[in-house]
Design a protein around this motif. Structure first.
Motif, PDB file in Angstrom:
ATOM      1  N   GLY A  19     -30.525  -0.571 -10.304  1.00  0.00           N
ATOM      2  CA  GLY A  19     -30.122   0.216 -11.462  1.00  0.00           C
ATOM      3  C   GLY A  19     -31.164   0.271 -12.556  1.00  0.00           C
ATOM      4  N   PHE A  20     -31.806  -0.863 -12.833  1.00  0.00           N
ATOM      5  CA  PHE A  20     -32.636  -0.922 -14.035  1.00  0.00           C
ATOM      6  C   PHE A  20     -34.122  -1.161 -13.765  1.00  0.00           C
ATOM      7  N   THR A  21     -34.501  -1.231 -12.500  1.00  0.00           N
ATOM      8  CA  THR A  21     -35.936  -1.296 -12.211  1.00  0.00           C
ATOM      9  C   THR A  21     -36.358  -0.123 -11.338  1.00  0.00           C
ATOM     10  N   VAL A  22     -35.623   0.078 -10.233  1.00  0.00           N
ATOM     11  CA  VAL A  22     -36.010   1.143  -9.305  1.00  0.00           C
ATOM     12  C   VAL A  22     -35.680   2.518  -9.878  1.00  0.00           C
ATOM     13  N   LEU A  23     -34.447   2.670 -10.344  1.00  0.00           N
ATOM     14  CA  LEU A  23     -34.015   3.969 -10.866  1.00  0.00           C
ATOM     15  C   LEU A  23     -34.877   4.447 -12.037  1.00  0.00           C
ATOM     16  N   PRO A  24     -35.174   3.576 -13.027  1.00  0.00           N
ATOM     17  CA  PRO A  24     -36.050   4.033 -14.124  1.00  0.00           C
ATOM     18  C   PRO A  24     -37.413   4.496 -13.638  1.00  0.00           C
ATOM     19  N   ILE A  25     -37.948   3.824 -12.613  1.00  0.00           N
ATOM     20  CA  ILE A  25     -39.260   4.233 -12.111  1.00  0.00           C
ATOM     21  C   ILE A  25     -39.155   5.610 -11.451  1.00  0.00           C
ATOM     22  N   LEU A  26     -38.038   5.842 -10.741  1.00  0.00           N
ATOM     23  CA  LEU A  26     -37.840   7.163 -10.154  1.00  0.00           C
ATOM     24  C   LEU A  26     -37.743   8.224 -11.252  1.00  0.00           C
ATOM     25  N   MET A  27     -37.075   7.872 -12.350  1.00  0.00           N
ATOM     26  CA  MET A  27     -36.947   8.811 -13.470  1.00  0.00           C
ATOM     27  C   MET A  27     -38.316   9.184 -14.022  1.00  0.00           C
ATOM     28  N   ILE A  28     -39.143   8.159 -14.220  1.00  0.00           N
ATOM     29  CA  ILE A  28     -40.447   8.422 -14.828  1.00  0.00           C
ATOM     30  C   ILE A  28     -41.307   9.252 -13.859  1.00  0.00           C
ATOM     31  N   LEU A  29     -41.136   8.991 -12.549  1.00  0.00           N
ATOM     32  CA  LEU A  29     -41.862   9.797 -11.556  1.00  0.00           C
ATOM     33  C   LEU A  29     -41.411  11.250 -11.627  1.00  0.00           C
ATOM     34  N   TYR A  30     -40.103  11.440 -11.757  1.00  0.00           N
ATOM     35  CA  TYR A  30     -39.572  12.806 -11.817  1.00  0.00           C
ATOM     36  C   TYR A  30     -40.154  13.544 -13.014  1.00  0.00           C
ATOM     37  N   TYR A  31     -40.107  12.905 -14.186  1.00  0.00           N
ATOM     38  CA  TYR A  31     -40.637  13.550 -15.385  1.00  0.00           C
ATOM     39  C   TYR A  31     -42.134  13.821 -15.250  1.00  0.00           C
ATOM     40  N   ALA A  32     -42.827  12.879 -14.614  1.00  0.00           N
ATOM     41  CA  ALA A  32     -44.282  13.005 -14.533  1.00  0.00           C
ATOM     42  C   ALA A  32     -44.695  14.215 -13.703  1.00  0.00           C
ATOM     43  N   PHE A  33     -43.884  14.556 -12.701  1.00  0.00           N
ATOM     44  CA  PHE A  33     -44.307  15.624 -11.796  1.00  0.00           C
ATOM     45  C   PHE A  33     -43.538  16.923 -12.004  1.00  0.00           C
TER      46      PHE A  33
ATOM     47  N   THR B 111     -42.260   0.059 -18.977  1.00  0.00           N
ATOM     48  CA  THR B 111     -40.884  -0.403 -18.793  1.00  0.00           C
ATOM     49  C   THR B 111     -39.972   0.242 -19.831  1.00  0.00           C
ATOM     50  N   GLY B 112     -40.408   0.225 -21.083  1.00  0.00           N
ATOM     51  CA  GLY B 112     -39.604   0.792 -22.160  1.00  0.00           C
ATOM     52  C   GLY B 112     -39.336   2.270 -21.945  1.00  0.00           C
ATOM     53  N   ILE B 113     -40.393   3.007 -21.619  1.00  0.00           N
ATOM     54  CA  ILE B 113     -40.245   4.450 -21.444  1.00  0.00           C
ATOM     55  C   ILE B 113     -39.355   4.772 -20.258  1.00  0.00           C
ATOM     56  N   SER B 114     -39.559   4.057 -19.142  1.00  0.00           N
ATOM     57  CA  SER B 114     -38.779   4.388 -17.949  1.00  0.00           C
ATOM     58  C   SER B 114     -37.295   4.094 -18.192  1.00  0.00           C
ATOM     59  N   LEU B 115     -37.008   2.980 -18.900  1.00  0.00           N
ATOM     60  CA  LEU B 115     -35.603   2.686 -19.211  1.00  0.00           C
ATOM     61  C   LEU B 115     -35.036   3.732 -20.163  1.00  0.00           C
ATOM     62  N   MET B 116     -35.857   4.158 -21.119  1.00  0.00           N
ATOM     63  CA  MET B 116     -35.386   5.169 -22.061  1.00  0.00           C
ATOM     64  C   MET B 116     -35.010   6.451 -21.322  1.00  0.00           C
ATOM     65  N   LEU B 117     -35.884   6.877 -20.389  1.00  0.00           N
ATOM     66  CA  LEU B 117     -35.597   8.104 -19.642  1.00  0.00           C
ATOM     67  C   LEU B 117     -34.275   7.981 -18.889  1.00  0.00           C
ATOM     68  N   LEU B 118     -34.036   6.790 -18.323  1.00  0.00           N
ATOM     69  CA  LEU B 118     -32.783   6.561 -17.595  1.00  0.00           C
ATOM     70  C   LEU B 118     -31.594   6.639 -18.547  1.00  0.00           C
ATOM     71  N   PHE B 119     -31.699   5.926 -19.669  1.00  0.00           N
ATOM     72  CA  PHE B 119     -30.576   5.856 -20.602  1.00  0.00           C
ATOM     73  C   PHE B 119     -30.267   7.234 -21.187  1.00  0.00           C
ATOM     74  N   VAL B 120     -31.319   7.966 -21.541  1.00  0.00           N
ATOM     75  CA  VAL B 120     -31.102   9.271 -22.156  1.00  0.00           C
ATOM     76  C   VAL B 120     -30.385  10.197 -21.181  1.00  0.00           C
TER      77      VAL B 120
END
Lengths: 274, 261
Positions: A19-33, B111-120
């Motif tokens: 929930g809080f390590t893998v998913l956030p990284i996927l989110m950042i990947l999505y935004y990045a591309f 870490t902060g940014i990726s969590l923020m993107l998830l939370f938002v």
């Protein structure tokens, strides 16, 4: 069966990681591309090649390397001296280096800003002693100084821990067999503390590469690091896709430097930081 | 003899390097002048005004709440996780440890940014998002402190206790707990320290209007830090100093007692 039951204890943590390590990284990947219109693009990631971003990245790498080398040069002799004190309670050493963290790091950096300013205490003392004053504030050197100050404990503690673990009979045996102090140091102590050095280097290099607050405070807005660029693209420019793209580049950079470090050590076990 | 002297000087130099800014902040907290460069006489004013300032006290309560809650939850989850990981086979262990290292080694800002993107995406930024973020980066510190204490000895004895009819909870409390207690304790302490000192991750995951001490100081940087802040940090620092000294003292007594028995 029982082992399986005990393994289940890790269940909540596995859910947490997903929930809080893998998913956030996927989110950042999505935004990045993607573009703000949710179309695929490589532009965000490739924008690292823009002169202003590239300059910030190269400066970050340079300052982080300088900071890491300085920390290592300061820490290794210090760890040797501390180990030589033969203090039974190692927790006391840890205590001395962890305690400053209980005072907010921004305030501590701010205190250095006052100390180093042109009419600050350090310059007053230097001038009273007849030296010419230093004016490093608002230069990259000041940023490196602040980083060394902030991250030094992360280098000292792992090195100290690995030194303490060397058993004295190993060193005595080497000496009995005729090894000089130099040989003992380079053939025994250095190799046995390598894992501590590696984790220290990683623990200092990564935050130094990515920090944005210290450069804000001691660089006076003149030192733009890659962390500042990312922070600004999120908080001021509101360009989240660009910020994510640059974050991905930063992440790749961190992973690459760690892989490089790991490939240069035989030991894979590694020591925990504390 | 000369070597000893040089070593001493070097130790003093590093000690000054680490503690000089702290001394400056403590001195400033007693300075009867709003200016940071001139000394206007000794005063307790900032300490009194501190407790009257609602914004600072609010940030203080938020900080304490987040620090304590995240450290407690991270300690429970992390200790359970360490026990689970300890019982795993080599491959599972490696995967879990790799995943544990991600938040530890990843850059704070990422870490902060990726969590923020998830939370938002799924909820609104607020106090709870900061709490979740802090628990996330605290758990690895607990795991890495507890795992080394789970040695083979206690595992076998634990199995033996179960064979002899102990309930798992009783066996855990009697056999595993005494072994891992110091690790759990130092993990908790590390988690608290990291949480208290964190800025970047809080900065990205907090909602508007919520401030911890770090983020409050950051917004104040441009207009100048209120001297009450120095007073508050001095108090926090002294509390930490006393607590850690007490704990050091207590564990020394424990050791002496252990040696006697």
């Amino acid at each position: 069966m029982r082992k399986l039951k005990r393994q289940l204890c890790a269940g909540p943590y596995i859910v947490w990681i997903i929930g809080f390590t893998v998913l956030p990284i996927l989110m950042i990947l999505y935004y990045a591309f993607t573009t703000p219109e949710h179309r695929f693009t490589l532009e965000n990631v490739l924008s690292i090649a823009e002169p202003i971003h590239l300059k910030a990245l190269l400066l970050s790498v340079r300052l982080a390397l300088e900071c890491t080398v300085l920390c290592l040069l300061l820490s290794y002799p210090l760890a040797m001296i501390l180990n030589g004190l033969k203090i039974k309670r190692q927790s006391f050493i840890v205590f001395i280096f962890v305690l400053p963290m209980w005072m907010n790091f921004m305030l501590r950096i701010l205190a250095w800003q006052m100390l180093l300013s042109n009419n600050g205490i350090i310059n007053s003392i230097l001038q009273a002693l007849g030296f010419s004053g230093v004016s490093i504030l608002n230069t990259p050197a000041a940023v490196v100084f602040g980083m060394v100050y902030d991250f030094l404990p992360f280098m000292i503690l792992p090195i100290y821990n690995s030194l303490v673990r060397i058993r004295s009979d190993v060193i005595e045996a080497a000496k009995d067999l005729g090894a000089s102090n130099m040989i003992v140091f380079f053939r025994i102590i250095v190799p046995l503390t390598m894992s501590g050095v590696i984790s220290g280097v990683i623990m200092v290099f990564v935050p130094a590469l990515t920090s944005f607050v210290i450069s804000d405070l001691l660089g006076g807005g003149k030192v733009l690091l890659i962390g500042n660029v990312i922070e600004q693209s999120f908080m001021q420019g509101m360009n989240w896709n660009l910020g994510s793209g640059l974050s991905i580049v930063l992440m790749v950079f961190v992973i690459a430097s760690m892989a490089f470090m790991n490939s240069h050590t035989k030991e894979t076990e590694g020591t925990a930081v504390w | 003899m000369v070597k000893k002297g040089i070593q001493r000087i070097y130790l003093i130099f590093i000690f000054l390097f680490l503690y000089l800014p702290i001394a400056v902040l403590i001195v400033l907290s007693f300075n009867d002048s709003k200016s940071r460069v001139s000394w206007g006489g000794f005063t307790f004013d900032w300490y009194i005004r501190l407790f009257e300032s609602r914004s600072i006290m609010n940030a203080f309560y938020t900080t304490i709440f987040i620090t304590l809650t995240s450290a407690v939850i991270a300690t429970i989850l992390g200790t359970l996780a360490a026990i689970g990981i300890g019982a795993m086979r080599k491959k599972g262990k490696a995967v879990m440890l790799g995943a544990t290292n991600i938040p530890l080694l990843n850059a704070d800002i990422v870490t902060g940014i990726s969590l923020m993107l998830l939370f938002v995406r799924f909820t609104r930024l607020g106090m709870s998002t900061v709490l979740l973020a802090h628990i996330t980066f605290n758990i690895p510190y607990v795991i890495l402190n507890v795992l080394p204490k789970l040695n083979g000895l206690s595992q076998n004895t634990y199995e033996a206790a179960l064979d002899l009819g102990a309930t798992p909870l009783y066996a855990f409390y009697k056999i595993v707990w005494p072994d891992i207690r110091p690790g759990v304790f130092s993990g908790f302490l590390m988690a608290m320290t990291m949480s208290l000192d964190d800025f970047s991750i809080t900065y990205f995951t907090k909602g508007a209007g919520i401030h911890t001490l770090s983020t409050m100081i950051y917004t104040e940087l441009r207009k100048g830090i209120k001297p009450e802040m120095y007073a508050l940090s001095t108090i926090l620092f002294l509390i930490a100093l006393i607590l850690l000294l007490l704990m050091n003292y207590r564990s020394r007594e424990d050791q002496i007692n252990e040696r006697r028995t």
